[in-house]
Design a protein around this motif. Structure first.
Motif, mmCIF file in Angstrom:
data_model
loop_
_atom_site.group_PDB
_atom_site.id
_atom_site.type_symbol
_atom_site.label_atom_id
_atom_site.label_comp_id
_atom_site.label_asym_id
_atom_site.label_seq_id
_atom_site.Cartn_x
_atom_site.Cartn_y
_atom_site.Cartn_z
ATOM 1 N N UNK A 6 10.094 -20.288 7.607
ATOM 2 C CA UNK A 6 10.617 -21.164 6.561
ATOM 3 C C UNK A 6 11.358 -20.353 5.519
ATOM 4 N N UNK A 7 12.453 -20.908 5.018
ATOM 5 C CA UNK A 7 13.284 -20.212 4.049
ATOM 6 C C UNK A 7 12.876 -20.591 2.642
ATOM 7 N N UNK A 8 12.755 -19.603 1.768
ATOM 8 C CA UNK A 8 12.457 -19.869 0.371
ATOM 9 C C UNK A 8 13.749 -20.194 -0.355
ATOM 10 N N UNK A 9 13.767 -21.309 -1.069
ATOM 11 C CA UNK A 9 14.955 -21.721 -1.811
ATOM 12 C C UNK A 9 14.577 -21.955 -3.253
ATOM 13 N N UNK A 10 15.590 -21.917 -4.124
ATOM 14 C CA UNK A 10 15.331 -22.137 -5.541
ATOM 15 C C UNK A 10 14.771 -23.534 -5.753
ATOM 16 N N UNK A 11 13.781 -23.665 -6.656
ATOM 17 C CA UNK A 11 13.150 -24.958 -6.871
ATOM 18 C C UNK A 11 14.071 -25.840 -7.715
ATOM 19 N N UNK A 12 14.152 -27.129 -7.305
ATOM 20 C CA UNK A 12 14.990 -28.079 -8.017
ATOM 21 C C UNK A 12 14.234 -29.327 -8.412
ATOM 22 N N UNK A 13 12.987 -29.459 -7.957
ATOM 23 C CA UNK A 13 12.211 -30.654 -8.269
ATOM 24 C C UNK A 13 11.072 -30.307 -9.192
ATOM 25 N N UNK A 23 3.187 -32.779 1.619
ATOM 26 C CA UNK A 23 2.404 -33.470 2.637
ATOM 27 C C UNK A 23 0.921 -33.389 2.374
ATOM 28 N N UNK A 24 0.125 -33.198 3.455
ATOM 29 C CA UNK A 24 -1.331 -33.299 3.352
ATOM 30 C C UNK A 24 -1.920 -32.281 2.407
ATOM 31 N N UNK A 25 -1.264 -31.161 2.243
ATOM 32 C CA UNK A 25 -1.818 -30.127 1.387
ATOM 33 C C UNK A 25 -1.745 -30.451 -0.091
ATOM 34 N N UNK A 26 -0.888 -31.391 -0.488
ATOM 35 C CA UNK A 26 -0.785 -31.768 -1.889
ATOM 36 C C UNK A 26 0.125 -30.880 -2.684
ATOM 37 N N UNK A 38 -8.318 -12.760 4.230
ATOM 38 C CA UNK A 38 -8.158 -14.053 3.569
ATOM 39 C C UNK A 38 -6.804 -14.664 3.888
ATOM 40 N N UNK A 39 -5.753 -13.847 3.873
ATOM 41 C CA UNK A 39 -4.401 -14.344 4.136
ATOM 42 C C UNK A 39 -4.304 -14.979 5.520
ATOM 43 N N UNK A 40 -4.985 -14.414 6.502
ATOM 44 C CA UNK A 40 -4.955 -14.977 7.851
ATOM 45 C C UNK A 40 -5.431 -16.418 7.844
ATOM 46 N N UNK A 41 -6.491 -16.693 7.098
ATOM 47 C CA UNK A 41 -7.005 -18.062 7.017
ATOM 48 C C UNK A 41 -6.090 -18.958 6.187
ATOM 49 N N UNK A 42 -5.559 -18.449 5.103
ATOM 50 C CA UNK A 42 -4.661 -19.250 4.269
ATOM 51 C C UNK A 42 -3.431 -19.688 5.047
ATOM 52 N N UNK A 43 -2.906 -18.808 5.860
ATOM 53 C CA UNK A 43 -1.664 -19.101 6.566
ATOM 54 C C UNK A 43 -1.833 -20.029 7.754
ATOM 55 N N UNK A 44 -3.045 -20.508 7.986
ATOM 56 C CA UNK A 44 -3.258 -21.519 9.017
ATOM 57 C C UNK A 44 -2.867 -22.910 8.533
ATOM 58 N N UNK A 45 -2.647 -23.065 7.226
ATOM 59 C CA UNK A 45 -2.244 -24.362 6.677
ATOM 60 C C UNK A 45 -0.733 -24.556 6.813
ATOM 61 N N UNK A 46 -0.321 -25.759 7.195
ATOM 62 C CA UNK A 46 1.102 -26.035 7.397
ATOM 63 C C UNK A 46 1.893 -25.959 6.100
ATOM 64 N N UNK A 47 1.244 -26.231 4.972
ATOM 65 C CA UNK A 47 1.964 -26.275 3.700
ATOM 66 C C UNK A 47 1.936 -24.924 2.965
#
Length: 305
Positions: A6-13, A23-26, A38-47
């Motif tokens: 995924x590409x990081x883009x400047x925030x506009x919202x 989405x589901x992650x909020x 810890x990062x391995x587990x965090x990165x299992x989330x789609x968001x």
């Protein structure tokens, strides 16, 4: 190294609009770290978007801060650190850059965007005196370079003045990365006796439980709830000797464990004897209670074996 590239883009919202997009992650969470426990587990989330060293080297504070400023994330989690406790004694400048200077710059970038910055710290900020669990407001007194640099990192994060949470944890273990339980399992099965330190007491903490706690905290703080410094460790408190014994029991291996004092196992960096942590604030503010490390250990050993 970034899940889904995924590409990081400047925030506009605004924060709430971006949260609905997540989405589901909020909330959309940017995690510094990919391959750590810890990062391995965090990165299992789609968001979650995770950044490895190739994208974000924590020895380069300006680049890490710029990534946060240019991202569209709703919250930042720093799950990367210099964790080689003994090697830090001979690399204090690098340890300080990674554990203190860069987290401070990252926290400032997050504060400038008014988004939460969550940072993992350690029980090693304390001197390990006494037998009482350490509260968040207990006086620090690190015994080694690693602990001093992590304490400096805490101070830098708080000094940025933004919304933040510092999660002090201890004795992290998982099926990933390097940790005590995995080291025990790698020992040859011909070893029928081991000497293990028995006078250091703390709470072994499953990395997956830390990741879950951080995600709960990120969502809450993004909504304006909670923040500050929170100890978090598994229950019940135990010794390295007991953790070794339970690891072999879970693996079905009959290994005799002989307890020794810390004085009989010298290391370049001094370790605290008391790593007990009072985790009550995390329960009251976020509903996160101490995980059962024995149950988690059984699951992890089953996965590994």
């Amino acid at each position: 190294m970034v899940p889904g590239e995924r590409t990081l883009v400047a925030h506009t919202a605004g924060p709430r609009q971006r949260g609905r997009q997540a989405g589901a992650g909020g909330v959309k969470v940017l995690v510094f770290g990919v391959s750590g426990q810890v990062a391995t587990h965090l990165n299992q989330h789609d968001w979650v978007t995770g950044l490895g060293r190739e994208q974000a080297d924590l020895s380069d504070s300006e680049t890490c801060a710029a990534i946060i400023r240019d991202s569209d994330a709703d919250a930042i989690i720093n799950a990367a650190a210099y964790t080689a406790v003994d090697r830090a004694e001979s690399e204090p400048d690098l340890a300080r850059r990674v554990n203190a200077t860069t987290p401070g710059a990252m926290a400032q970038a997050a504060a400038d965007r008014d988004i939460p910055f969550l940072h993992i710290s350690t029980d090693y900020v304390f001197d390990g005196q006494g037998e009482d669990p350490f509260r968040p407001d207990a006086s620090p007194g690190p015994l080694n370079v690693y602990g001093r640099t992590k304490l400096a990192g805490e101070e830098a994060v708080r000094g940025a003045g933004g919304r933040h949470a510092i999660l002090r944890t201890s004795w992290v273990f998982s099926a990933h990365g390097m940790n005590f339980a995995k080291s025990m399992l790698r020992l040859p099965e011909t070893r029928d006796a081991l000497t293990i330190v028995e006078d250091q007491i703390g709470g072994p903490t499953p990395a997956g439980a830390i990741a879950d706690a951080l995600m709960i905290m990120a969502r809450a703080i993004a909504d304006g709830q909670g923040g500050g410094t929170y100890p978090f460790a598994g229950a019940p408190d135990t010794s390295w000797k007991c953790l070794a014994r339970e690891t072999f029991v879970a693996a079905g291996r009959d290994v005799k464990i002989i307890g020794i004092p810390t004085a009989d196992y010298p290391t370049p960096a001094r370790r605290p004897l008391n790593s007990r942590l009072d985790c009550s604030d995390l329960a009251s503010d976020f509903g996160v209670t101490r995980p059962d490390w024995k149950a988690a250990l059984r699951d992890i050993v089953k996965e590994l074996t």
